[in-house]
Scaffold this motif. Structure first.
Motif, PDB file in Angstrom:
ATOM      1  N   ILE A 100       1.842 -25.054  -6.510  1.00 15.51           N
ATOM      2  CA  ILE A 100       1.776 -24.439  -5.186  1.00 15.51           C
ATOM      3  C   ILE A 100       2.569 -23.134  -5.162  1.00 15.51           C
ATOM      4  O   ILE A 100       3.534 -22.971  -5.903  1.00 15.51           O
ATOM      5  N   TYR A 101       2.117 -22.208  -4.358  1.00 12.54           N
ATOM      6  CA  TYR A 101       2.847 -20.947  -4.183  1.00 12.54           C
ATOM      7  C   TYR A 101       2.631 -20.436  -2.770  1.00 12.54           C
ATOM      8  O   TYR A 101       1.664 -20.791  -2.103  1.00 12.54           O
ATOM      9  N   TYR A 102       3.571 -19.624  -2.340  1.00 13.74           N
ATOM     10  CA  TYR A 102       3.531 -19.093  -0.976  1.00 13.74           C
ATOM     11  C   TYR A 102       3.404 -17.567  -1.013  1.00 13.74           C
ATOM     12  O   TYR A 102       4.069 -16.905  -1.797  1.00 13.74           O
ATOM     13  N   VAL A 103       2.567 -17.049  -0.161  1.00  9.89           N
ATOM     14  CA  VAL A 103       2.475 -15.593   0.015  1.00  9.89           C
ATOM     15  C   VAL A 103       2.747 -15.303   1.486  1.00  9.89           C
ATOM     16  O   VAL A 103       2.057 -15.850   2.360  1.00  9.89           O
ATOM     17  N   GLU A 104       3.737 -14.496   1.739  1.00  7.20           N
ATOM     18  CA  GLU A 104       4.035 -14.159   3.133  1.00  7.20           C
ATOM     19  C   GLU A 104       3.017 -13.138   3.610  1.00  7.20           C
ATOM     20  O   GLU A 104       2.867 -12.074   2.994  1.00  7.20           O
ATOM     21  N   THR A 105       2.318 -13.451   4.670  1.00  6.98           N
ATOM     22  CA  THR A 105       1.329 -12.499   5.170  1.00  6.98           C
ATOM     23  C   THR A 105       1.793 -11.942   6.516  1.00  6.98           C
ATOM     24  O   THR A 105       2.343 -12.669   7.337  1.00  6.98           O
ATOM     25  N   GLY A 106       1.561 -10.664   6.706  1.00  7.32           N
ATOM     26  CA  GLY A 106       1.959 -10.001   7.946  1.00  7.32           C
ATOM     27  C   GLY A 106       0.756  -9.823   8.855  1.00  7.32           C
ATOM     28  O   GLY A 106      -0.382  -9.713   8.386  1.00  7.32           O
ATOM     29  N   THR A 107       1.008  -9.810  10.141  1.00  8.06           N
ATOM     30  CA  THR A 107      -0.027  -9.492  11.121  1.00  8.06           C
ATOM     31  C   THR A 107       0.601  -8.572  12.154  1.00  8.06           C
ATOM     32  O   THR A 107       1.622  -8.926  12.757  1.00  8.06           O
ATOM     33  N   ALA A 108       0.038  -7.387  12.314  1.00 18.17           N
ATOM     34  CA  ALA A 108       0.624  -6.429  13.258  1.00 18.17           C
ATOM     35  C   ALA A 108      -0.367  -5.314  13.545  1.00 18.17           C
ATOM     36  O   ALA A 108      -1.363  -5.136  12.827  1.00 18.17           O
ATOM     37  N   LEU A 109      -0.075  -4.571  14.600  1.00 15.30           N
ATOM     38  CA  LEU A 109      -0.777  -3.308  14.848  1.00 15.30           C
ATOM     39  C   LEU A 109       0.199  -2.224  14.379  1.00 15.30           C
ATOM     40  O   LEU A 109       1.261  -2.046  14.961  1.00 15.30           O
ATOM     41  N   TYR A 110      -0.142  -1.580  13.277  1.00 10.44           N
ATOM     42  CA  TYR A 110       0.783  -0.643  12.633  1.00 10.44           C
ATOM     43  C   TYR A 110       0.473   0.802  13.014  1.00 10.44           C
ATOM     44  O   TYR A 110      -0.661   1.137  13.375  1.00 10.44           O
ATOM     45  N   GLY A 111       1.490   1.646  12.861  1.00  8.42           N
ATOM     46  CA  GLY A 111       1.294   3.087  13.025  1.00  8.42           C
ATOM     47  C   GLY A 111       2.031   3.824  11.929  1.00  8.42           C
ATOM     48  O   GLY A 111       3.108   3.396  11.521  1.00  8.42           O
ATOM     49  N   PHE A 112       1.411   4.891  11.406  1.00  8.14           N
ATOM     50  CA  PHE A 112       2.136   5.742  10.459  1.00  8.14           C
ATOM     51  C   PHE A 112       1.678   7.195  10.581  1.00  8.14           C
ATOM     52  O   PHE A 112       0.630   7.490  11.165  1.00  8.14           O
ATOM     53  N   THR A 113       2.495   8.086  10.043  1.00 11.48           N
ATOM     54  CA  THR A 113       2.214   9.524  10.099  1.00 11.48           C
ATOM     55  C   THR A 113       2.059  10.066   8.677  1.00 11.48           C
ATOM     56  O   THR A 113       2.816   9.672   7.784  1.00 11.48           O
ATOM     57  N   PHE A 114       1.090  10.945   8.511  1.00  7.98           N
ATOM     58  CA  PHE A 114       0.866  11.573   7.204  1.00  7.98           C
ATOM     59  C   PHE A 114       0.781  13.086   7.419  1.00  7.98           C
ATOM     60  O   PHE A 114       0.016  13.545   8.269  1.00  7.98           O
ATOM     61  N   ASN A 115       1.566  13.847   6.672  1.00  4.12           N
ATOM     62  CA  ASN A 115       1.534  15.321   6.769  1.00  4.12           C
ATOM     63  C   ASN A 115       1.119  15.928   5.433  1.00  4.12           C
ATOM     64  O   ASN A 115       1.482  15.397   4.382  1.00  4.12           O
ATOM     65  N   LEU A 116       0.430  17.038   5.503  1.00  6.36           N
ATOM     66  CA  LEU A 116       0.009  17.719   4.274  1.00  6.36           C
ATOM     67  C   LEU A 116       0.175  19.231   4.464  1.00  6.36           C
ATOM     68  O   LEU A 116      -0.444  19.818   5.351  1.00  6.36           O
ATOM     69  N   ASP A 117       1.029  19.822   3.626  1.00  4.23           N
ATOM     70  CA  ASP A 117       1.284  21.265   3.695  1.00  4.23           C
ATOM     71  C   ASP A 117       0.384  21.951   2.663  1.00  4.23           C
ATOM     72  O   ASP A 117       0.737  22.052   1.479  1.00  4.23           O
ATOM     73  N   LEU A 118      -0.772  22.428   3.122  1.00  5.87           N
ATOM     74  CA  LEU A 118      -1.768  22.979   2.192  1.00  5.87           C
ATOM     75  C   LEU A 118      -1.301  24.269   1.521  1.00  5.87           C
ATOM     76  O   LEU A 118      -1.722  24.590   0.415  1.00  5.87           O
ATOM     77  N   ASP A 119      -0.412  25.001   2.190  1.00 12.13           N
ATOM     78  CA  ASP A 119       0.043  26.292   1.641  1.00 12.13           C
ATOM     79  C   ASP A 119       0.933  26.142   0.414  1.00 12.13           C
ATOM     80  O   ASP A 119       1.187  27.120  -0.296  1.00 12.13           O
ATOM     81  N   ALA A 120       1.461  24.957   0.204  1.00 12.75           N
ATOM     82  CA  ALA A 120       2.397  24.777  -0.914  1.00 12.75           C
ATOM     83  C   ALA A 120       1.689  24.428  -2.222  1.00 12.75           C
ATOM     84  O   ALA A 120       2.305  24.456  -3.286  1.00 12.75           O
ATOM     85  N   ILE A 121       0.403  24.112  -2.129  1.00 12.39           N
ATOM     86  CA  ILE A 121      -0.331  23.677  -3.334  1.00 12.39           C
ATOM     87  C   ILE A 121      -0.530  24.866  -4.285  1.00 12.39           C
ATOM     88  O   ILE A 121      -0.976  25.937  -3.879  1.00 12.39           O
ATOM     89  N   GLY A 122      -0.154  24.651  -5.533  1.00 13.71           N
ATOM     90  CA  GLY A 122      -0.352  25.678  -6.569  1.00 13.71           C
ATOM     91  C   GLY A 122       0.614  26.840  -6.506  1.00 13.71           C
ATOM     92  O   GLY A 122       0.430  27.840  -7.197  1.00 13.71           O
ATOM     93  N   VAL A 123       1.637  26.732  -5.665  1.00 13.95           N
ATOM     94  CA  VAL A 123       2.602  27.831  -5.505  1.00 13.95           C
ATOM     95  C   VAL A 123       3.959  27.372  -6.026  1.00 13.95           C
ATOM     96  O   VAL A 123       4.380  26.236  -5.785  1.00 13.95           O
ATOM     97  N   SER A 124       4.660  28.257  -6.722  1.00  9.99           N
ATOM     98  CA  SER A 124       5.944  27.886  -7.321  1.00  9.99           C
ATOM     99  C   SER A 124       7.017  27.626  -6.268  1.00  9.99           C
ATOM    100  O   SER A 124       7.164  28.390  -5.316  1.00  9.99           O
ATOM    101  N   ALA A 125       7.786  26.557  -6.479  1.00 16.09           N
ATOM    102  CA  ALA A 125       8.912  26.256  -5.585  1.00 16.09           C
ATOM    103  C   ALA A 125      10.170  26.999  -6.048  1.00 16.09           C
ATOM    104  O   ALA A 125      11.228  26.857  -5.451  1.00 16.09           O
ATOM    105  N   ILE A 126      10.025  27.758  -7.132  1.00 13.90           N
ATOM    106  CA  ILE A 126      11.177  28.524  -7.638  1.00 13.90           C
ATOM    107  C   ILE A 126      11.011  30.017  -7.343  1.00 13.90           C
ATOM    108  O   ILE A 126      11.923  30.668  -6.844  1.00 13.90           O
ATOM    109  N   THR A 127       9.802  30.540  -7.619  1.00 19.77           N
ATOM    110  CA  THR A 127       9.601  31.977  -7.409  1.00 19.77           C
ATOM    111  C   THR A 127       8.835  32.277  -6.122  1.00 19.77           C
ATOM    112  O   THR A 127       8.757  33.415  -5.696  1.00 19.77           O
TER     113      THR A 127
END
Lengths: 245, 398
Positions: free
Chosen positions: B260-287
């Motif tokens: 026998i084994y137990y798996v803890e299962t969650g039930t909820a209405l979740y919320g999360f935030t996702f951000n994406l900075d498109l201007d930083a892609i392919g650009v150096s963080a040093i120069t």
């Protein structure tokens, strides 16, 4: 002497976890319980640089790389935060089993975070006091700082995403006083405090931001509620609230 | 451009983020929530999905999108092992996988080889003279020396490294990079990593060698937490499961008839935030200068957006999806696209959409245009995301 300075008061809502890594780093990755001034400057630096199309995050000066936010240090006269509620540090023990290059590896790690959120409304209020002369000498305008305040997206590291709910700006005077009532964090040394709160040693941002190999600390008092502070104080009043520098 | 998404999703009986096991018991991640009761604060523990977990899922989608678009992805990331060039040995393959990078780094094969061989031979002599039993190390050093000798005389030295990727990575990492035989400045290291791997360009990395080089992730993701007004209804309950073994002919080793084994299962209405900075892609963080050409930057931005679309539309984020795929789905979603950073109000608050819309209007006073959309009964979350991507395309960013 009374000094007029430009201020930004920024109301911030967290999206859950605020993770603040305390240095030196270790496997335990200890977290700070309260947000230090260097983090507040880093938070506004990112959107400010974005406005100018500046992507630099690391300054490679000599052997010790520093945060690009260090270039803004001279613009800030003071920055502090008011946090409603008491933060809570919480970390899970993680057991990880994985297949790596053909062999099974097992690892246990712990990730303590400073956690601030709750059933009741939770918010943080940041105050920035800016030196207008230093802004005039820079490539930024006061308007840029205002827009940057609306663009604060993260406090601390990784998943510490926040949203800015309001920004107030204007000029405020710094006056001297023997006593003040405040909910904002302030430097503790040389002051007498009446009320509840916690002391935390934080990096002295005035000596440098983002390079902590040879840094000095200041002890800050983070009030849990409004406290009375006595001593030779420098104070600003914002909407009936006092901020001690 | 800066994209910010607030997502609400219903998850019944999910095991999206398991954190620890105690014997046969697997625990769901939980975090403390502060609750005010009778004027006093108390903590309740609610199920949650960490930002790390969501970020891992996003990057796995990004791998597939990037490869599908013919963009480079390093071997580690392609396997879903996001080591992110953490040390010299993990950085090493990036020095020879792309022809353009190899030509820049190994300009003078003879000098590099001679210096490496000198150090390796010194180490070999030391190992031979040592009183310790280190036959394994001696054999390893001999294999390094053999490879570098072949490298020095090879018609196609890059092909040789590719053919012996594992040994080449070790000798380059532990000797050529650590002993400073190769001239690698922090900028060069960043450039090599970004050119070689779309995931490390977008997801950031922390190279802990000398000199250390870091690049922040251009996407940010919060924890997924139960929405505040319903947090007390969120549950994490253990479910009992059993595995059976046929026991004909008696007990087989230590295996019992029923495990026998137990798996803890969650039930909820979740919320999360996702951000994406498109201007930083392919650009150096040093120069602060572009590392890639405009076409490749645009392709990588598109891959980043497609990966988000795919992750949300398929609900492929989190663990144990094969047996505990959450019952529910995305209930609401808001998206903002702004010229500079702006984060939607967290969906854990009930009035998040209205607040976001109101706050966005402030940006007009800065002369800034923006895009905002919210899913509703008539508009699916996928349609909202598609509109946001179309807006970014119209603005010429992809």
């Amino acid at each position: 002497m009374v000094l007029l300075v430009f201020f930004l008061k920024v109301e911030v809502n967290p999206t859950g976890i605020i993770a603040l890594r305390a240095l030196p780093q270790s496997k335990m990755r200890n977290a700070l319980r309260y947000i230090p001034p260097s983090t507040l400057i880093g938070a506004i630096a990112y959107p400010l640089f974005h406005i100018k199309g500046e992507r630099k995050e690391t300054l490679m000066e000599r052997k010790n790389p520093k945060s690009a936010a260090d270039t803004l240090r001279g613009i800030f006269l003071w920055t502090t935060i008011k946090m409603s509620g008491k933060s809570k540090a919480y970390g899970s023990i993680l057991k990880i089993n994985r297949l790596h290059r053909g062999s099974v590896e097992s690892a246990i790690t712990s990730l303590p975070f400073t956690v601030m959120y709750g059933e009741r409304d939770y918010s943080m209020s940041i105050v920035y006091l800016l030196k207008e002369e230093a802004i005039s000498a820079s490539s930024y305008s006061l308007k840029d700082f205002e827009r940057a305040a609306w663009g604060i997206s993260r406090l601390g590291s990784r998943e510490s995403v926040v949203s800015v709910e309001s920004v107030e700006s204007g000029r405020v005077e710094i006056h001297e006083a023997d006593e003040a009532r405040t909910s904002y964090a302030f430097p503790f040394t040389g002051k007498e405090v009446e009320g509840r709160g916690a002391l935390q040693a934080v990096f002295d941002w005035r000596k440098g931001i983002g390079s902590y190999s040879n840094t000095s600390f200041i002890v800050m008092f983070y009030p849990e509620e409004e406290v009375t502070v006595r001593g030779a104080l420098k104070v600003v009043s914002l909407d009936g609230e006092e901020v001690v520098l | 451009m800066f994209l910010s998404v607030g997502v609400r999703f219903e998850a019944n009986v999910e095991a999206l983020n398991m954190v620890e096991t105690a014997g046969n018991y697997s625990k769901h991640r939980r975090v403390p929530y502060l609750v005010e009761e009778d004027g006093k604060l108390k903590s309740v523990y609610v199920p949650a999905v960490s930002g790390e977990s969501l970020a891992h899922a996003y990057q796995e989608h990004l791998v597939r999108e990037a490869l599908g678009m013919g963009l480079p992805v390093c071997d580690d990331c392609a396997k879903g092992e996001f080591f992110k060039s953490m040390d010299e040995v993990h950085l090493a393959p990036k020095l020879f996988l792309l022809d353009r990078v190899f030509k820049t780094v190994f300009r003078d094969v003879t000098t590099v080889s001679d210096e490496t061989l000198r150090i390796l031979n010194e180490e070999l002599e030391k190992a031979k003279k040592s009183k310790k039993l280190n036959e394994e190390k001696i054999a390893q050093l001999k294999s390094y020396i053999e490879l570098i000798q072949r490298f020095k005389n090879a018609d196609n030295p890059r092909a040789l490294f590719i053919q012996h990727k594992s040994v080449a990575s070790q000798v380059i990492g532990n000797y050529m990079i650590k002993k400073n035989i190769l001239d690698l400045s922090p900028y060069t290291i960043e450039e090599i990593i970004v050119k070689n791997c779309t995931i490390e360009d977008i997801g950031g990395f922390m190279y802990a060698g000398s000199p250390p080089v870091r690049r922040s992730s251009v996407f940010q993701v919060s924890y997924a937490l139960p929405i505040k007004s319903m947090a007390l209804f969120a549950t994490a309950e253990p479910q009992l499961h059993a595995r059976h073994a046929q026991m004909e002919g008696g007990k087989k080793g230590n295996v019992s008839e029923q495990m026998i084994y137990y798996v803890e299962t969650g039930t909820a209405l979740y919320g999360f935030t996702f951000n994406l900075d498109l201007d930083a892609i392919g650009v150096s963080a040093i120069t602060s200068k572009p590392i890639l050409d405009e076409d490749e930057i645009k392709k990588r931005r598109e891959a980043a957006l497609k990966a988000l679309f795919r992750m949300l539309s398929s609900a492929q984020f989190g663990a144990k999806l094969s047996r505990f795929f959450p019952v529910g789905g995305i209930t609401e979603l808001v998206v903002s696209v702004t010229e500079h950073p702006f984060v939607v109000t967290s969906p854990i608050y009930d009035d998040y959409a209205e607040k976001t819309e109101k706050r966005l209007k402030v940006l007009e006073s800065f002369g800034e245009s923006y895009f905002y959309a919210k899913s509703s009964g008539e508009k699916l979350p996928e349609e909202v995301l598609k509109e946001a991507i179309e807006y970014i395309r119209e603005k010429g960013h992809i």
